[in-house]
Design a protein around this motif. Structure first.
Motif, PDB file in Angstrom:
ATOM      1  N   ALA A  26     -18.809  21.609  35.758  1.00 31.30           N
ATOM      2  CA  ALA A  26     -19.777  22.023  34.683  1.00 31.30           C
ATOM      3  C   ALA A  26     -19.182  22.374  33.383  1.00 31.30           C
ATOM      4  CB  ALA A  26     -20.482  23.319  35.329  1.00 31.30           C
ATOM      5  N   ASN A  27     -17.598  22.778  33.650  1.00 30.30           N
ATOM      6  CA  ASN A  27     -17.121  23.278  32.625  1.00 30.30           C
ATOM      7  C   ASN A  27     -16.824  22.023  31.380  1.00 30.30           C
ATOM      8  OD1 ASN A  27     -13.951  22.338  32.455  1.00 30.30           O
ATOM      9  ND2 ASN A  27     -14.470  22.769  34.460  1.00 30.30           N
ATOM     10  N   VAL A  28     -17.017  20.945  31.993  1.00 34.83           N
ATOM     11  CA  VAL A  28     -16.612  19.661  31.129  1.00 34.83           C
ATOM     12  C   VAL A  28     -17.792  19.176  30.444  1.00 34.83           C
ATOM     13  CG1 VAL A  28     -15.877  17.198  31.138  1.00 34.83           C
ATOM     14  CG2 VAL A  28     -15.038  18.723  33.063  1.00 34.83           C
ATOM     15  N   THR A  29     -19.108  20.064  30.563  1.00 32.79           N
ATOM     16  CA  THR A  29     -20.271  19.802  29.915  1.00 32.79           C
ATOM     17  C   THR A  29     -20.240  19.747  28.430  1.00 32.79           C
ATOM     18  OG1 THR A  29     -21.564  21.070  31.733  1.00 32.79           O
ATOM     19  CG2 THR A  29     -22.538  20.564  29.655  1.00 32.79           C
ATOM     20  N   TYR A  30     -19.380  20.644  27.800  1.00 30.60           N
ATOM     21  CA  TYR A  30     -19.361  20.749  26.375  1.00 30.60           C
ATOM     22  C   TYR A  30     -18.494  19.565  25.512  1.00 30.60           C
ATOM     23  CZ  TYR A  30     -20.635  24.909  28.723  1.00 30.60           C
ATOM     24  OH  TYR A  30     -21.044  25.873  29.509  1.00 30.60           O
ATOM     25  N   LYS A 179     -13.300  28.649  28.611  1.00 35.77           N
ATOM     26  CA  LYS A 179     -13.148  28.824  27.074  1.00 35.77           C
ATOM     27  C   LYS A 179     -13.733  27.478  26.432  1.00 35.77           C
ATOM     28  CE  LYS A 179      -9.599  29.698  23.651  1.00 35.77           C
ATOM     29  NZ  LYS A 179      -8.075  29.599  23.517  1.00 35.77           N
ATOM     30  N   SER A 180     -13.767  26.350  27.179  1.00 38.41           N
ATOM     31  CA  SER A 180     -14.355  25.286  26.587  1.00 38.41           C
ATOM     32  C   SER A 180     -15.681  25.377  25.882  1.00 38.41           C
ATOM     33  CB  SER A 180     -14.244  24.032  27.451  1.00 38.41           C
ATOM     34  OG  SER A 180     -14.886  24.327  28.722  1.00 38.41           O
ATOM     35  N   SER A 181     -16.423  26.254  26.563  1.00 40.24           N
ATOM     36  CA  SER A 181     -17.924  26.334  26.396  1.00 40.24           C
ATOM     37  C   SER A 181     -18.230  27.067  24.614  1.00 40.24           C
ATOM     38  CB  SER A 181     -18.550  27.297  27.260  1.00 40.24           C
ATOM     39  OG  SER A 181     -18.286  28.572  27.163  1.00 40.24           O
ATOM     40  N   LEU A 182     -17.042  27.621  24.421  1.00 42.67           N
ATOM     41  CA  LEU A 182     -17.147  28.430  23.115  1.00 42.67           C
ATOM     42  C   LEU A 182     -16.752  27.399  22.053  1.00 42.67           C
ATOM     43  CD1 LEU A 182     -14.804  31.381  24.234  1.00 42.67           C
ATOM     44  CD2 LEU A 182     -17.406  31.623  23.632  1.00 42.67           C
ATOM     45  N   TYR A 183     -16.681  26.269  22.215  1.00 41.11           N
ATOM     46  CA  TYR A 183     -16.421  25.352  21.352  1.00 41.11           C
ATOM     47  C   TYR A 183     -17.532  24.483  21.080  1.00 41.11           C
ATOM     48  CZ  TYR A 183     -11.656  26.398  21.226  1.00 41.11           C
ATOM     49  OH  TYR A 183     -10.307  27.156  21.088  1.00 41.11           O
ATOM     50  N   LYS A 246      -7.368  13.299  25.346  1.00 43.19           N
ATOM     51  CA  LYS A 246      -6.698  14.560  25.471  1.00 43.19           C
ATOM     52  C   LYS A 246      -6.961  15.269  24.127  1.00 43.19           C
ATOM     53  CE  LYS A 246      -2.820  12.644  28.432  1.00 43.19           C
ATOM     54  NZ  LYS A 246      -3.141  13.760  29.455  1.00 43.19           N
ATOM     55  N   LYS A 247      -6.951  14.425  23.205  1.00 41.65           N
ATOM     56  CA  LYS A 247      -7.257  14.991  21.573  1.00 41.65           C
ATOM     57  C   LYS A 247      -8.747  15.764  21.662  1.00 41.65           C
ATOM     58  CE  LYS A 247      -6.912  15.788  17.267  1.00 41.65           C
ATOM     59  NZ  LYS A 247      -8.161  16.484  16.917  1.00 41.65           N
ATOM     60  N   ILE A 248      -9.708  15.083  22.513  1.00 42.62           N
ATOM     61  CA  ILE A 248     -11.052  15.903  22.493  1.00 42.62           C
ATOM     62  C   ILE A 248     -10.916  17.007  23.535  1.00 42.62           C
ATOM     63  CG2 ILE A 248     -13.391  15.381  23.623  1.00 42.62           C
ATOM     64  CD1 ILE A 248     -13.085  12.393  22.736  1.00 42.62           C
ATOM     65  N   PHE A 249     -10.194  16.946  24.397  1.00 44.07           N
ATOM     66  CA  PHE A 249      -9.906  17.942  25.327  1.00 44.07           C
ATOM     67  C   PHE A 249      -9.434  19.171  24.700  1.00 44.07           C
ATOM     68  CE2 PHE A 249     -10.164  15.020  29.141  1.00 44.07           C
ATOM     69  CZ  PHE A 249     -11.382  15.605  29.592  1.00 44.07           C
ATOM     70  N   GLU A 250      -8.409  18.865  23.824  1.00 45.90           N
ATOM     71  CA  GLU A 250      -7.853  19.974  22.984  1.00 45.90           C
ATOM     72  C   GLU A 250      -8.632  20.638  21.997  1.00 45.90           C
ATOM     73  OE1 GLU A 250      -4.419  17.873  21.312  1.00 45.90           O
ATOM     74  OE2 GLU A 250      -3.075  18.496  22.882  1.00 45.90           O
ATOM     75  N   ASP A 251      -9.467  19.804  21.363  1.00 43.84           N
ATOM     76  CA  ASP A 251     -10.495  20.294  20.656  1.00 43.84           C
ATOM     77  C   ASP A 251     -11.607  21.245  21.180  1.00 43.84           C
ATOM     78  OD1 ASP A 251      -9.362  18.894  18.477  1.00 43.84           O
ATOM     79  OD2 ASP A 251     -10.570  17.233  18.445  1.00 43.84           O
ATOM     80  N   TYR A 252     -11.788  21.218  22.544  1.00 42.07           N
ATOM     81  CA  TYR A 252     -12.501  21.932  23.365  1.00 42.07           C
ATOM     82  C   TYR A 252     -11.824  23.280  24.177  1.00 42.07           C
ATOM     83  CZ  TYR A 252     -16.659  19.367  22.015  1.00 42.07           C
ATOM     84  OH  TYR A 252     -17.669  18.715  21.339  1.00 42.07           O
ATOM     85  N   GLY A 253     -10.535  23.499  23.313  1.00 38.98           N
ATOM     86  CA  GLY A 253      -9.766  24.489  24.330  1.00 38.98           C
ATOM     87  C   GLY A 253      -9.291  24.350  25.455  1.00 38.98           C
ATOM     88  N   TYR A 254      -9.192  23.072  25.863  1.00 41.00           N
ATOM     89  CA  TYR A 254      -8.193  22.840  27.068  1.00 41.00           C
ATOM     90  C   TYR A 254      -6.614  22.672  26.544  1.00 41.00           C
ATOM     91  CZ  TYR A 254     -12.540  21.654  29.415  1.00 41.00           C
ATOM     92  OH  TYR A 254     -13.827  21.681  29.942  1.00 41.00           O
ATOM     93  N   LEU A 255      -5.948  22.782  27.781  1.00 44.79           N
ATOM     94  CA  LEU A 255      -4.510  22.411  27.542  1.00 44.79           C
ATOM     95  C   LEU A 255      -4.236  21.064  28.010  1.00 44.79           C
ATOM     96  CD1 LEU A 255      -2.816  25.900  28.445  1.00 44.79           C
ATOM     97  CD2 LEU A 255      -3.276  24.951  26.092  1.00 44.79           C
ATOM     98  N   VAL A 256      -3.398  20.155  27.593  1.00 47.81           N
ATOM     99  CA  VAL A 256      -3.220  18.940  28.000  1.00 47.81           C
ATOM    100  C   VAL A 256      -1.653  18.685  28.038  1.00 47.81           C
ATOM    101  CG1 VAL A 256      -5.488  18.037  27.337  1.00 47.81           C
ATOM    102  CG2 VAL A 256      -3.485  17.701  25.819  1.00 47.81           C
ATOM    103  N   LYS A 257      -1.246  17.765  28.969  1.00 48.86           N
ATOM    104  CA  LYS A 257       0.367  17.655  29.096  1.00 48.86           C
ATOM    105  C   LYS A 257       0.501  16.130  28.595  1.00 48.86           C
ATOM    106  CE  LYS A 257       0.727  20.140  33.346  1.00 48.86           C
ATOM    107  NZ  LYS A 257       1.239  20.202  34.885  1.00 48.86           N
TER     108      LYS A 257
END
Length: 257
Positions: A26-30, A179-183, A246-257
């Protein structure tokens, strides 16, 4: 009989051609809408059908034969369990690392950090079910490590981390969310250090989110996948691990390797 089976497979191929099914935490919804949009720029003929729920519930559905092609979990434990049961064709790989946040519709004194939970005004705390939602488990771990006594008696359990967001803004005094939901645009009215705060990542185990391709080789869905969808499924899997995603995930507050 062979002609009947062949005819059925041709019919199914025409139905399923160009469509893949993704089970996502569900956290990936946003972020999912933008991820699919970006994927379709290079794969315009592939329809991505997404089912969003808690990771635990999705795993249960997969174990019971749900025809998902890809599973994007909120942790590594659930996809690893599927891999161990030989239900996946790939080993779990981290696609992003999630971050935990606290959210309230009220303005709170977040200078206290997670200790804001000790305030007498906090009587209800929204939290995703820790048995099925990894973000809920991370919240419980953070509270325990912060040595906050009595918080569990205030918990209002949500079925998923997205439902925890709803509870945090409508039914409880505060809630633990991804945290991703806040974006998301509609969340812009909630301000950092007033309505929300990132939980100190030292208080909980890193939320490594894993992805796997589901193995349908032992059933009819698998035959169809091999004939029609295999390349499309692999294309979306590769995309999720690509720099573009990865860029999209970063834009939504995730960390990526």
């Amino acid at each position: 009989m062979k002609k009947i089976i062949l005819g059925f497979m041709v019919l199914c191929s025409s139905i399923f051609a160009g469509e893949i099914t993704v089970a996502a935490a569900a956290n990936v919804t946003y972020a999912m809408g933008e991820l699919v949009k970006e994927f379709n720029k290079t794969n315009p003929d592939t329809k991505v059908q997404v089912t969003l729920s808690s990771s635990g519930k999705l795993v249960s559905q997969i174990e019971n034969g749900a025809p998902f092609d890809i599973f994007m979990s909120a942790d590594m434990k659930f996809p690893q369990a599927l891999f161990d049961k030989k239900l996946t064709s790939t080993a779990p790989v981290i696609y992003a690392q999630g971050a935990l946040a606290m959210l309230s519709s009220k303005e709170l004194d977040y200078s206290k950090g997670i200790n804001v939970l000790k305030d007498s005004s906090i009587t209800k705390i929204a939290i995703a079910n820790p048995k099925t939602a990894p973000y809920g488990a991370a919240a419980v771990e953070a509270i325990k490590n912060a040595k906050i006594v009595g918080a569990e008696s205030k918990f209002v359990y949500a079925e998923s981390i997205s439902q925890a967001v709803t509870y945090a803004t409508t039914a409880t005094d505060i809630g633990f969310i991804a945290k991703s939901s806040l974006y998301e645009d509609k969340m812009s009215k909630y301000k950092e250090n007033k309505n929300w705060l990132t939980v100190d990542p030292k208080l909980y185990t890193s939320i490594d989110q894993g992805i796997v391709i589901i193995d349908h080789s032992n059933n009819l869905v698998g035959l169809i996948n091999d004939k029609v969808k295999k390349d499309e499924v692999k294309a979306f899997y590769d995309f999720i691990l690509s720099p573009r995603a990865k860029k999209i995930f970063e834009d939504y507050g995730y960390l990526v390797k």
